[in-house]
Design a protein around this motif. Structure first.
Motif, PDB file in Angstrom:
ATOM      1  N   GLY A   1      90.137  37.125   8.972  1.00 49.25           N
ATOM      2  CA  GLY A   1      89.348  37.151   7.735  1.00 49.25           C
ATOM      3  C   GLY A   1      89.813  38.176   6.720  1.00 49.25           C
ATOM      4  O   GLY A   1      89.153  39.204   6.533  1.00 49.25           O
TER       5      GLY A   1
ATOM      6  N   GLY B   1      89.735  38.143   3.456  1.00 49.30           N
ATOM      7  CA  GLY B   1      88.967  38.270   2.202  1.00 49.30           C
ATOM      8  C   GLY B   1      89.901  38.209   1.005  1.00 49.30           C
ATOM      9  O   GLY B   1      90.628  37.228   0.828  1.00 49.30           O
TER      10      GLY B   1
ATOM     11  N   LEU C   1      92.275  44.959   3.470  1.00 52.11           N
ATOM     12  CA  LEU C   1      92.785  45.530   4.721  1.00 52.11           C
ATOM     13  C   LEU C   1      94.211  45.041   4.990  1.00 52.11           C
ATOM     14  O   LEU C   1      95.046  45.777   5.531  1.00 52.11           O
ATOM     15  CB  LEU C   1      91.822  45.142   5.860  1.00 52.11           C
ATOM     16  CG  LEU C   1      92.187  45.479   7.294  1.00 52.11           C
ATOM     17  CD1 LEU C   1      92.421  46.982   7.466  1.00 52.11           C
ATOM     18  CD2 LEU C   1      91.077  45.029   8.251  1.00 52.11           C
TER      19      LEU C   1
ATOM     20  N   TYR D   1      78.803  36.824  12.016  1.00 52.25           N
ATOM     21  CA  TYR D   1      78.129  35.691  12.681  1.00 52.25           C
ATOM     22  C   TYR D   1      78.948  35.135  13.854  1.00 52.25           C
ATOM     23  O   TYR D   1      78.412  34.399  14.673  1.00 52.25           O
ATOM     24  CB  TYR D   1      77.811  34.580  11.667  1.00 52.25           C
ATOM     25  CG  TYR D   1      79.022  33.762  11.205  1.00 52.25           C
ATOM     26  CD1 TYR D   1      79.233  32.458  11.661  1.00 52.25           C
ATOM     27  CD2 TYR D   1      79.955  34.303  10.324  1.00 52.25           C
ATOM     28  CE1 TYR D   1      80.329  31.729  11.237  1.00 52.25           C
ATOM     29  CE2 TYR D   1      81.046  33.575   9.899  1.00 52.25           C
ATOM     30  CZ  TYR D   1      81.233  32.293  10.361  1.00 52.25           C
ATOM     31  OH  TYR D   1      82.327  31.568   9.952  1.00 52.25           O
TER      32      TYR D   1
HETATM   33  N1  SAM Z   1      88.950  41.730   5.373  1.00 47.76           N
HETATM   34  C1  SAM Z   1      88.169  41.629   4.176  1.00 47.76           C
HETATM   35  C2  SAM Z   1      87.637  42.980   3.785  1.00 47.76           C
HETATM   36  O1  SAM Z   1      87.544  43.837   4.671  1.00 47.76           O
HETATM   37  O2  SAM Z   1      87.313  43.193   2.633  1.00 47.76           O
HETATM   38  C3  SAM Z   1      87.027  40.609   4.318  1.00 47.76           C
HETATM   39  C4  SAM Z   1      86.076  40.838   5.469  1.00 47.76           C
HETATM   40  S1  SAM Z   1      84.643  39.808   5.459  1.00 47.76           S
HETATM   41  C5  SAM Z   1      83.524  40.777   6.415  1.00 47.76           C
HETATM   42  C6  SAM Z   1      85.007  38.504   6.632  1.00 47.76           C
HETATM   43  C7  SAM Z   1      86.062  37.512   6.204  1.00 47.76           C
HETATM   44  O3  SAM Z   1      86.240  36.551   7.241  1.00 47.76           O
HETATM   45  C8  SAM Z   1      85.729  36.735   4.961  1.00 47.76           C
HETATM   46  O4  SAM Z   1      86.825  36.698   4.100  1.00 47.76           O
HETATM   47  C9  SAM Z   1      85.401  35.327   5.455  1.00 47.76           C
HETATM   48  O5  SAM Z   1      85.636  34.304   4.522  1.00 47.76           O
HETATM   49  C10 SAM Z   1      86.299  35.239   6.675  1.00 47.76           C
HETATM   50  N2  SAM Z   1      85.864  34.285   7.713  1.00 47.76           N
HETATM   51  C11 SAM Z   1      84.606  33.914   8.016  1.00 47.76           C
HETATM   52  N3  SAM Z   1      84.597  33.043   9.033  1.00 47.76           N
HETATM   53  C12 SAM Z   1      85.901  32.857   9.405  1.00 47.76           C
HETATM   54  C13 SAM Z   1      86.541  32.058  10.391  1.00 47.76           C
HETATM   55  N4  SAM Z   1      85.837  31.271  11.216  1.00 47.76           N
HETATM   56  N5  SAM Z   1      87.894  32.085  10.464  1.00 47.76           N
HETATM   57  C14 SAM Z   1      88.611  32.874   9.614  1.00 47.76           C
HETATM   58  N6  SAM Z   1      88.054  33.651   8.661  1.00 47.76           N
HETATM   59  C15 SAM Z   1      86.721  33.650   8.560  1.00 47.76           C
END
Ligand code: SAM
Length: 293
Positions: free
Chosen positions: A55, A57, A61, A129
């Motif tokens: 993830g 974003g 990171l 989640y």
């Molecule tokens: N790494 C970034 C940051 O720290 O700013 C974003 C973190 S955010 C808490 C979680 C990220 O995981 C989001 O970009 C979301 O879209 C992605 N995500 C959610 N479910 C996912 C999945 N099943 N597989 C891959 N990425 C996922």
């Protein structure tokens, strides 16, 4: 390259791309450089490492990982973030972004292809989640894995590293500690994210053990016993196990196994160490064998 990890830059990228946060994807983006540095230090990233990021974003990171590691693969489910990542990470030749669901990625194949099958490091600010499926899925799989360093809900981090007799101790503590050494690297306040999450967060580092912490005859039985023990926390272990749908032992069999393990019949599951659960599981495994015609 200019860092994304500050509120102004993050807001500017989000607005310019008309990006809308998706609650269902657990999107809380990090905006604090100190926290990012702590994650990199806790994961012990070196220029030899291949890192799988969960993830990315907008790539906040990922930038830090790209600068510290040899190669990074970042898996992002939200396709609206893909053009943004192309822009923010375009300059990093050692980063590949995959638009996939992390739970469906063949991580063992990635480790073979990108790291010659050697143990990989997994890093991420996790979508809360699916914390448990991601972490337990990795630990229980045969993916070559060195460590998992992730931001999780604080309460979950405390449960992962809790010991017997504490309020946070439970099935998750034992499952994680069976496979890994947990280390809570940092507590992270809500104001380090946009939008602010409704819960506190923490960075936990799980270093995979060479082999599980205890050896048992029947691993599945061990975890059924652990789940049954904590399913009915207020009950004694004898009653918890006797009432469990997935187990088929009489009260007498359980009491005898407890005696042989050196435990009192009135003991509660929450006081047992992993080693004691393992000995108890082995005593009960004999009962299963004795009963099989
Ligand atoms: N790494 C970034 C940051 O720290 O700013 C974003 C973190 S955010 C808490 C979680 C990220 O995981 C989001 O970009 C979301 O879209 C992605 N995500 C959610 N479910 C996912 C999945 N099943 N597989 C891959 N990425 C996922």
């Amino acid at each position: 390259m200019e860092k994304l990890a500050n509120p102004q830059k993050t807001i500017e990228i989000i607005q310019r791309n008309d990006f809308h946060f998706q609650k269902r994807y657990g999107q809380n983006f990090l905006i604090d450089a100190h926290v990012l540095e702590k994650i990199i230090a806790a994961a012990g990233i070196t220029p030899n490492d291949f890192v799988l990021e969960v993830g990315p974003g907008i790539g906040t990171l990922t930038q830090y990982l790209a600068e510290a590691a040899r190669e990074v693969v970042a898996v992002e489910i939200d396709r609206d973030l893909i053009p943004i990542l192309e822009e923010t990470l375009g300059e990093y030749e050692n980063v590949t972004v995959l638009n996939q669901d992390i739970l469906k990625v063949d991580i063992a194949a990635l480790a073979r292809e990108k790291n010659a099958g050697r143990p990989i490091k997994v890093v991420g600010n996790l979508p809360y989640y699916i914390t448990t499926p991601i972490v337990m899925g990795l630990l229980e799989s045969d993916v070559p894995l060195e460590s998992i360093t992730v931001m999780v809900q604080k309460e979950v981090a405390l449960r992962m590293q809790a010991g017997p007799g504490t309020k946070d101790y439970g099935a998750l503590s034992l499952a994680v500690q069976y496979y890994a050494h947990p280390y809570l690297a940092a507590n992270v306040p809500q104001n380090c994210f946009i939008p602010r999450p409704g819960v506190g967060s923490a960075v936990i580092c799980l270093t995979r053990r060479g082999k599980p912490a205890v050896t048992v005859k029947d691993e599945k039985l061990l975890f059924s016993i652990i789940h049954a023990s904590f399913g009915q926390r207020r009950k004694t272990l004898v009653n918890g196990l006797k009432n469990a749908a997935e187990l088929d032992f009489s009260k007498e069999q359980i009491a005898e196994a407890l005696r042989k393990t050196g435990l009192s019949e009135t003991v509660r599951g929450e006081t047992l160490t992993l080693e004691q659960f393992a000995r108890l599981a082995d005593e009960l495994a004999w009962k299963e064998v004795e009963e099989t015609p």
